[in-house]
Write a protein that holds these residues in place. Structure first.
Motif, mmCIF file in Angstrom:
data_model
loop_
_atom_site.group_PDB
_atom_site.id
_atom_site.type_symbol
_atom_site.label_atom_id
_atom_site.label_comp_id
_atom_site.label_asym_id
_atom_site.label_seq_id
_atom_site.Cartn_x
_atom_site.Cartn_y
_atom_site.Cartn_z
ATOM 1 N N UNK A 64 -64.805 -21.793 61.078
ATOM 2 C CA UNK A 64 -66.105 -21.508 60.450
ATOM 3 C C UNK A 64 -66.370 -20.011 60.468
ATOM 4 N N UNK A 65 -66.158 -19.374 61.623
ATOM 5 C CA UNK A 65 -66.366 -17.931 61.704
ATOM 6 C C UNK A 65 -65.391 -17.178 60.796
ATOM 7 N N UNK A 66 -64.137 -17.591 60.788
ATOM 8 C CA UNK A 66 -63.137 -16.929 59.953
ATOM 9 C C UNK A 66 -63.458 -17.023 58.473
ATOM 10 N N UNK A 67 -63.753 -18.227 58.012
ATOM 11 C CA UNK A 67 -64.076 -18.401 56.591
ATOM 12 C C UNK A 67 -65.392 -17.723 56.225
ATOM 13 N N UNK A 68 -66.341 -17.706 57.154
ATOM 14 C CA UNK A 68 -67.604 -17.009 56.883
ATOM 15 C C UNK A 68 -67.370 -15.518 56.708
ATOM 16 N N UNK A 69 -66.520 -14.947 57.555
ATOM 17 C CA UNK A 69 -66.203 -13.516 57.428
ATOM 18 C C UNK A 69 -65.513 -13.227 56.094
ATOM 19 N N UNK A 70 -64.590 -14.098 55.689
ATOM 20 C CA UNK A 70 -63.920 -13.907 54.400
ATOM 21 C C UNK A 70 -64.886 -14.068 53.230
ATOM 22 N N UNK A 122 -76.117 -10.143 57.465
ATOM 23 C CA UNK A 122 -75.275 -11.330 57.638
ATOM 24 C C UNK A 122 -73.916 -10.961 58.225
ATOM 25 N N UNK A 123 -73.346 -9.862 57.769
ATOM 26 C CA UNK A 123 -72.047 -9.423 58.287
ATOM 27 C C UNK A 123 -72.136 -9.068 59.762
ATOM 28 N N UNK A 124 -73.198 -8.394 60.142
ATOM 29 C CA UNK A 124 -73.385 -8.027 61.549
ATOM 30 C C UNK A 124 -73.459 -9.264 62.425
ATOM 31 N N UNK A 125 -74.188 -10.269 61.986
ATOM 32 C CA UNK A 125 -74.332 -11.498 62.771
ATOM 33 C C UNK A 125 -73.011 -12.236 62.861
ATOM 34 N N UNK A 126 -72.350 -12.440 61.731
ATOM 35 C CA UNK A 126 -71.097 -13.215 61.721
ATOM 36 C C UNK A 126 -70.003 -12.504 62.507
ATOM 37 N N UNK A 136 -66.828 -10.939 52.932
ATOM 38 C CA UNK A 136 -65.986 -9.919 52.308
ATOM 39 C C UNK A 136 -65.983 -10.079 50.792
ATOM 40 N N UNK A 137 -65.829 -11.319 50.316
ATOM 41 C CA UNK A 137 -65.818 -11.573 48.873
ATOM 42 C C UNK A 137 -67.159 -11.195 48.247
ATOM 43 N N UNK A 138 -68.251 -11.525 48.910
ATOM 44 C CA UNK A 138 -69.572 -11.157 48.392
ATOM 45 C C UNK A 138 -69.718 -9.639 48.357
ATOM 46 N N UNK A 182 -70.168 -4.691 45.153
ATOM 47 C CA UNK A 182 -69.764 -3.341 44.752
ATOM 48 C C UNK A 182 -69.294 -3.282 43.301
ATOM 49 N N UNK A 183 -68.695 -4.352 42.818
ATOM 50 C CA UNK A 183 -68.123 -4.355 41.471
ATOM 51 C C UNK A 183 -69.160 -4.558 40.374
#
Length: 77
Positions: A25-31, A55-59, A34-36, A41-42
Motif C-alpha cells: 500500500x505504501x509503495x503503490x501510494x508513493x508511485x 500527501x507526499x510528506x505523509x506517505x 509520483x505519477x500525479x 508538472x506536464x
C-alpha cells in the motif's frame, strides 16, 4: 517452513500477510503520488502542487517509518 513467525521472531507485526499488504500500500501510494506529480508538472491547467506536497510528506514519512520499524528488523543479517 510451516511457521513463518518463527523465522521473524523479532517482528513488531507478526502476520507476514499484513506486513506485505501494508508495504505494498505504501509503495503503490508513493508511485501514484509520483505519477500525479509528473502530470502536475506536464499540464499547466492541472495544479495540485500544494495537496501533492502534503500527501507526499505523509506517505513518504509513514513508508520510511514502516521500513525502519517493521521491515528492516526482519531482514536476515
Amino acid at each position: 517452513m510451516s511457521d513463518l513467525n518463527s523465522i521473524t521472531a523479532n517482528a513488531r507485526v507478526k502476520n507476514p500477510k499484513v506486513r506485505r499488504v501494508v508495504g505494498r500500500i505504501f509503495g503503490w501510494s508513493a508511485l501514484a503520488l509520483l505519477a500525479v506529480g509528473i502530470v502536475d508538472q506536464a499540464i499547466g491547467a492541472f495544479d495540485v502542487s500544494a495537496e501533492l506536497g502534503a500527501a507526499s510528506t505523509i506517505v513518504v514519512g509513514l513508508f520510511g517509518l514502516w521500513q525502519l520499524v517493521v521491515t528492516d528488523p526482519n531482514v536476515p543479517n
